[in-house]
Scaffold this motif. Structure first.
Motif, PDB file in Angstrom:
ATOM      1  N   PHE A   4       0.847  -1.196   0.000  1.00  0.00           N
ATOM      2  CA  PHE A   4       0.000   0.000   0.000  1.00  0.00           C
ATOM      3  C   PHE A   4       0.884   1.248   0.000  1.00  0.00           C
ATOM      4  CE2 PHE A   4      -2.339   3.381   2.148  1.00  0.00           C
ATOM      5  CZ  PHE A   4      -3.543   3.361   1.473  1.00  0.00           C
ATOM      6  N   ARG A 129      -1.323   8.759   3.885  1.00  0.00           N
ATOM      7  CA  ARG A 129      -2.623   8.099   3.832  1.00  0.00           C
ATOM      8  C   ARG A 129      -2.508   6.733   4.470  1.00  0.00           C
ATOM      9  NH1 ARG A 129      -2.668   5.217  -1.428  1.00  0.00           N
ATOM     10  NH2 ARG A 129      -4.908   5.496  -1.592  1.00  0.00           N
ATOM     11  N   GLU A 131      -5.455   4.456   4.161  1.00  0.00           N
ATOM     12  CA  GLU A 131      -6.405   3.587   3.474  1.00  0.00           C
ATOM     13  C   GLU A 131      -6.866   4.274   2.195  1.00  0.00           C
ATOM     14  OE1 GLU A 131     -10.089   3.056   5.650  1.00  0.00           O
ATOM     15  OE2 GLU A 131      -9.669   4.826   6.852  1.00  0.00           O
ATOM     16  N   ASP A 132      -7.592   3.522   1.353  1.00  0.00           N
ATOM     17  CA  ASP A 132      -8.023   4.068   0.074  1.00  0.00           C
ATOM     18  C   ASP A 132      -9.131   5.098   0.209  1.00  0.00           C
ATOM     19  OD1 ASP A 132      -6.282   2.729  -1.705  1.00  0.00           O
ATOM     20  OD2 ASP A 132      -7.449   0.892  -1.502  1.00  0.00           O
ATOM     21  N   GLY A 201      -5.128   3.740  10.609  1.00  0.00           N
ATOM     22  CA  GLY A 201      -6.314   3.218   9.956  1.00  0.00           C
ATOM     23  C   GLY A 201      -6.528   1.770  10.337  1.00  0.00           C
ATOM     24  N   GLU A 203      -5.787  -1.013   8.874  1.00  0.00           N
ATOM     25  CA  GLU A 203      -4.752  -1.973   8.516  1.00  0.00           C
ATOM     26  C   GLU A 203      -3.333  -1.531   8.831  1.00  0.00           C
ATOM     27  OE1 GLU A 203      -5.456  -4.966   7.447  1.00  0.00           O
ATOM     28  OE2 GLU A 203      -7.611  -4.529   7.475  1.00  0.00           O
TER      29      GLU A 203
END
Length: 276
Positions: A4, A129, A131-132, A201, A203
């Motif tokens: 990611f 960031r 997460e998406d 977040g 994950e």
């Protein structure tokens, strides 16, 4: 950790919009009217934020940097900043990026090559960031005890004041709809001397750390960016000085002839406590 991209960047063929990732030298953030007085002389810089009448983010964002060293795990870029109208000083600049199992480490350095003192500040403009989705559901902890109130031109007004309400992020909290375009100082440091901003977040937890060279911090939630980029990531900007430092002197360094200065920051990524 899992492929990611925690740094929100831009494609190789694109222009670096919104100062994404840029080194901000020889000053970060904004300078009101692009004017300042130093050692008895008045200076006028180009207004690179014309809508607000400010000079913004230094003089090197659109300059060519030379690759001085390069390997699989690091790159060192250098730039010679020549004297010019508004900044008649000569600086040798470098940005040293290194990757390891511990994460990313970045060292910004400057040396005054001229024969007179030079005003100086440094910063960088990474967007993080976790997460998406947008940043709204992320948890944010920032160790700043003071913040700067700003006018409509994003220039600090008065002395920094204690953080309260939505600006007090020392114990962490959900970003939600919180709008941030705010400069902070009074950074509380861990026993190792580093100040850490944590963004968490579901994950992953992304931590941006700063050594003692960085005494100020800017957080920008991206609400004024273009559609598709708005609140997609959070700019966490380490700064050696406050906004408008060439005028207000807060955190401003004066490099004597031959003097060098280095400030270091970095990023680590790990699983959040709920996933361990």
């Amino acid at each position: 950790m899992d492929g990611f991209h925690v740094l929100d960047g831009y494609p190789p063929e694109a222009m670096a919009g919104a100062s994404r990732g840029m080194a901000l030298l020889p000053w970060p953030n904004r300078l009101r009217d692009g004017r300042y007085r130093f050692r008895g002389a008045d200076h006028q810089l180009p207004l690179t934020e014309p809508a607000r009448g400010n000079a913004i983010h230094g003089l090197t964002r659109w300059s060519s940097w030379r690759r001085f060293e390069h390997a699989a795990d690091h790159v060192v870029l250098t730039h010679l900043l020549h004297p010019q109208p508004g900044y008649p000083f000569t600086l040798a600049l470098s940005a040293d990026y290194r990757l390891s199992g511990a994460g990313l480490r970045v060292a910004l350095s400057a040396r005054n090559l001229g024969d007179c003192p030079a005003p100086f500040g440094a910063g960088q403009h990474p967007y993080l960031r976790v997460e998406d989705a947008t940043i709204d559901s992320a948890q944010l902890r920032a160790p700043a005890s003071l913040r700067f109130r700003s006018d409509r031109r994003q220039i600090p007004v008065g002395e920094p004041e204690p953080v309260r309400g939505r600006y007090d992020l020392r114990r962490g909290g959900r970003l939600g709809s919180r709008v941030l375009d705010t400069a902070f100082t009074g950074l509380e440091r861990d026993p190792d001397g580093l100040a850490r901003v944590e963004m968490t977040g579901p994950e992953r937890r992304v931590t941006l750390w700063m050594d003692s060279g960085f005494e100020h911090l800017m957080l920008f939630s991206g609400d004024t960016l273009a559609a598709g980029e708005r609140r997609r990531s959070l700019a966490v900007e380490p700064m050696t000085c406050a906004p408008n430092a060439f005028q207000n002197g807060i955190g401003l360094r004066v490099l004597e002839p031959g003097e060098a200065f280095t400030a270091t920051w970095g990023i680590t990524v790990e699983q959040p406590p709920s996933k361990r």
